[in-house]
Write a protein that holds these residues in place. Structure first.
Motif, short mmCIF file in Angstrom:
data_model
loop_
_atom_site.label_atom_id
_atom_site.label_comp_id
_atom_site.label_asym_id
_atom_site.label_seq_id
_atom_site.Cartn_x
_atom_site.Cartn_y
_atom_site.Cartn_z
N ARG A 276 0.85 -1.18 0.00
CA ARG A 276 0.00 0.00 0.00
C ARG A 276 0.89 1.24 0.00
O ARG A 276 1.81 1.34 0.81
CB ARG A 276 -0.86 -0.01 1.27
N ALA A 277 0.61 2.17 -0.91
CA ALA A 277 1.39 3.41 -0.93
C ALA A 277 1.04 4.24 0.30
O ALA A 277 -0.10 4.20 0.77
CB ALA A 277 1.05 4.20 -2.18
N PRO A 278 2.01 4.99 0.85
CA PRO A 278 1.66 5.90 1.94
C PRO A 278 0.55 6.84 1.48
O PRO A 278 0.44 7.13 0.29
CB PRO A 278 2.95 6.69 2.18
N SER A 279 -0.25 7.33 2.43
CA SER A 279 -1.31 8.26 2.05
C SER A 279 -0.73 9.49 1.39
O SER A 279 -1.22 9.97 0.38
CB SER A 279 -2.13 8.67 3.28
N ARG A 280 0.34 9.99 2.00
CA ARG A 280 0.93 11.22 1.52
C ARG A 280 2.41 11.13 1.84
O ARG A 280 2.78 10.88 2.98
CB ARG A 280 0.29 12.37 2.30
N ALA A 281 3.26 11.33 0.84
CA ALA A 281 4.70 11.19 1.07
C ALA A 281 5.41 12.45 0.56
O ALA A 281 5.48 12.67 -0.64
CB ALA A 281 5.23 9.95 0.37
N VAL A 282 5.90 13.25 1.50
CA VAL A 282 6.61 14.47 1.14
C VAL A 282 8.01 14.49 1.75
O VAL A 282 8.96 15.01 1.17
CB VAL A 282 5.82 15.72 1.60
N LEU A 285 11.43 14.63 0.01
CA LEU A 285 11.17 14.67 -1.44
C LEU A 285 10.83 16.06 -1.93
O LEU A 285 10.57 16.25 -3.11
CB LEU A 285 10.01 13.73 -1.78
N ALA A 286 10.80 17.04 -1.01
CA ALA A 286 10.34 18.38 -1.42
C ALA A 286 11.38 19.08 -2.27
O ALA A 286 12.56 18.80 -2.17
CB ALA A 286 10.02 19.22 -0.19
N PRO B 11 11.80 18.91 -7.59
CA PRO B 11 11.67 18.06 -6.40
C PRO B 11 11.28 16.64 -6.84
O PRO B 11 10.51 16.48 -7.78
CB PRO B 11 10.52 18.72 -5.63
N PRO B 12 11.81 15.63 -6.17
CA PRO B 12 11.40 14.26 -6.48
C PRO B 12 9.88 14.07 -6.42
O PRO B 12 9.34 13.18 -7.08
CB PRO B 12 12.10 13.42 -5.40
N LEU B 13 9.20 14.95 -5.66
CA LEU B 13 7.74 14.90 -5.57
C LEU B 13 7.07 14.94 -6.94
O LEU B 13 5.93 14.51 -7.09
CB LEU B 13 7.22 16.11 -4.80
N THR B 19 4.85 10.06 -4.42
CA THR B 19 4.14 10.99 -3.55
C THR B 19 3.01 10.36 -2.75
O THR B 19 2.36 11.05 -1.98
CB THR B 19 3.55 12.18 -4.35
N GLN B 21 -0.66 8.08 -2.04
CA GLN B 21 -2.00 8.03 -2.62
C GLN B 21 -2.52 9.44 -2.93
O GLN B 21 -3.16 9.67 -3.94
CB GLN B 21 -2.96 7.34 -1.67
N HIS B 22 -2.25 10.36 -1.99
CA HIS B 22 -2.61 11.75 -2.23
C HIS B 22 -1.46 12.40 -2.98
O HIS B 22 -0.31 12.31 -2.56
CB HIS B 22 -2.85 12.45 -0.89
N TYR B 206 9.74 27.01 -5.37
CA TYR B 206 9.55 26.45 -6.71
C TYR B 206 9.06 27.56 -7.64
O TYR B 206 8.11 28.27 -7.30
CB TYR B 206 8.48 25.36 -6.72
#
Lengths: 286, 213
Positions: A276-282, A285-286, B11-13, B19, B21-22, B206
């Motif tokens: 399962r992918a994380p809900s939100r991954a920042v 990575l920003a 950004p890798p985002l 990134t 699910q959201h 950005y």
């Protein structure tokens, strides 16, 4: 692939089955949903919280006042129909060991018969076949319904659980129950000491390795209470720890009192497993 | 001949699969998509310019671990725009002196092919206490100068960005922007500019802009 009611679930989906008691005396809720309106409120709540299945029971598992078949039917069958009306797609399970009750609830719209007492009434599987509904095959070590374990012994409790539940599942298939609608359940605490339930948890991967989807019912049970020396209202953390281990071992369905907390644990384990992918991954990575 | 330049952050985002699910970068990605689509229109060739870590003690980009984020993101933006034409990769080490960056830009502009530039660069990553590099009070003035330069198509102001300050502020775009400055300075006219995005949702500045000639 697991099929329950009108729904189909992939092999990496973990499902929450919310307990809804139509009893005045179950160990955890102590009659909180004995009144039908309160029980319906509970259904609304657990559906909103994301439960995939509701498990409706009319007789508490522990010994106590004898509940005749007609009374069990009175408690659950009409209620199943009301839940079905309110939620056409929710999977409705009924916790019963009696074929007569099974027949009535299937007519009222149930999708799954949760035979918590290990095939005590052999006709229950025939009812599942007749109505093309699902069946939970549990391990109790052969005890009678509503009895507490007393000086039980297994050479190997896990092997016993696998042997008995798989045999019940194969028997159900032979009777005509759809193979994709059958679950097996080691039945923590049922016919087991605390150490037995801990061992079943520790070695649950042996059960999931059978290929049958495994249901676990851990919620606030005595094996958690005895392990941590905690009363029933303080067993959530222990329950969730056991839930995480079962999820890691691949159990598919979790019968629970606390839907939200369970869902969080299952999502977390599922993400740790990489399913399962994380809900939100920042982060980073920003 | 440079036809246009798209300036995008990296950004890798922007790689959707990272990134969650959201989609934490949907708005930014859409802005990049707009700029890249428009800049690619009519181009025959793309030069991808992105900062890279340097091999220690040199001004050579360190590519031992694969492409830097800037070029990975740039290639993805080209994929998303369904670009199938030729692409030239120009990793620029973050230690590259301004003069050399400008010269590389001039060389690109001297090409006879109609070339679109895709310039990947981020502003400071020290814009708030929760930013990746925490807060540095010099970050906002630095980024304000950068945004002004990109908004006004001012190659001289880009060329004036201070390399040491940029490094202190974790602003990974300095070298790439100065390659753009070199290319822009070699054009006969100033660019027409559009800025599609300028924000710091995660403490990193950005900017998405489009320069056309």
């Amino acid at each position: 692939m697991l099929r329950l009611g009108s729904r189909t679930f992939t092999d990496d989906q973990m499902l929450v089955m919310a307990i809804v008691n139509r009893t005045p005396d179950s160990f955890y809720d102590r009659g909180a949903t004995w009144e039908e309106e309160r029980a319906l409120d509970r259904v609304h709540q657990v559906v909103a919280e994301g439960a995939d299945i509701v498990d409706i029971g009319g007789v508490k598992a522990a010994p106590g006042e004898e509940i005749p078949v007609a009374e069990e039917i009175r408690r659950v069958a009409g209620f199943v129909a009301k839940v079905r009306d309110a939620y056409p797609d929710i999977v409705i399970s009924v916790d019963t060991w009696r074929a007569e009750v099974g027949r009535e609830v299937c007519q009222a719209g149930a999708d799954l018969l949760n035979d918590a007492w290990g095939g005590y009434d052999p006709a229950l599987a025939e009812v599942a076949a007749e109505f093309d509904v699902g069946l939970v095959c549990t391990h109790t070590g052969g005890v009678r319904p509503r009895t507490r374990p007393h000086r039980v012994h297994y050479d190997d409790v896990v092997q016993s659980a696998i042997r008995d539940t798989v045999a019940l599942a194969e028997r159900a298939v032979a009777l005509g129950v759809d193979r994709s609608r059958i679950l097996i359940d080691p039945a923590h605490d049922f016919g087991k000491t605390t150490r037995h339930s801990l061992e079943v948890t520790r070695r649950l991967n042996e059960m999931t390795a059978t290929g049958w989807p495994v249901l676990v019912s851990l919620s606030n049970k005595d094996f958690v209470g005895e392990t941590l020396d905690l009363p029933v209202e303080e067993r959530l953390v222990g329950t969730l720890a056991a839930t995480a281990v079962c999820a890691w071992h691949g159990a598919r369905v979790y019968r629970v009192h606390q839907v939200v907390e369970t869902r969080q644990v299952l999502d977390m384990v599922s993400s740790i497993k990489g399913l399962r992918a994380p809900s939100r991954a920042v982060r980073g990575l920003a | 001949m440079i036809t246009a330049a798209a300036v995008c952050p990296h950004p890798p985002l922007l790689l959707r699969e990272l990134t969650g699910q959201h989609d934490a970068a949907a708005e930014l990605r859409a802005a990049c998509r707009t700029a890249v689509d428009r800049v690619l229109h009519g181009a025959e060739h793309v030069a991808l310019i992105g900062g890279a870590p340097a091999v220690p003690g040199t001004t050579r980009p360190d590519l031992a671990g694969g492409l830097p984020w800037s070029l990975r993101v740039g290639l993805r933006l080209l994929d998303d725009a369904q670009w199938t034409g030729p692409v030239e990769l120009h990793p620029v080490a973050d230690t590259t002196p301004t003069e050399e960056c400008l010269r590389r830009g001039q060389d690109l502009a001297a090409s006879s092919r109609p070339t679109a530039l895709l310039v990947l660069g981020d502003g400071s990553a020290r814009r708030s206490p929760k930013a990746p590099g925490h807060f540095d009070e010099r970050a906002h003035p630095f980024d304000a100068g950068l945004v002004t330069a990109l908004r006004s198509g001012d190659a001289q102001q880009l060329a004036a960005l201070d390399a040491d300050l940029a490094r202190d502020l974790l602003a990974e775009g300095r070298a790439a922007w100065q390659v753009l400055a070199g290319a822009a300075a070699a054009q006969h006219t100033p660019p027409r500019v559009e800025v599609h995005y300028a924000d710091d949702p995660y403490g990193v500045m950005y900017v998405v802009a489009e320069w056309r000639w």
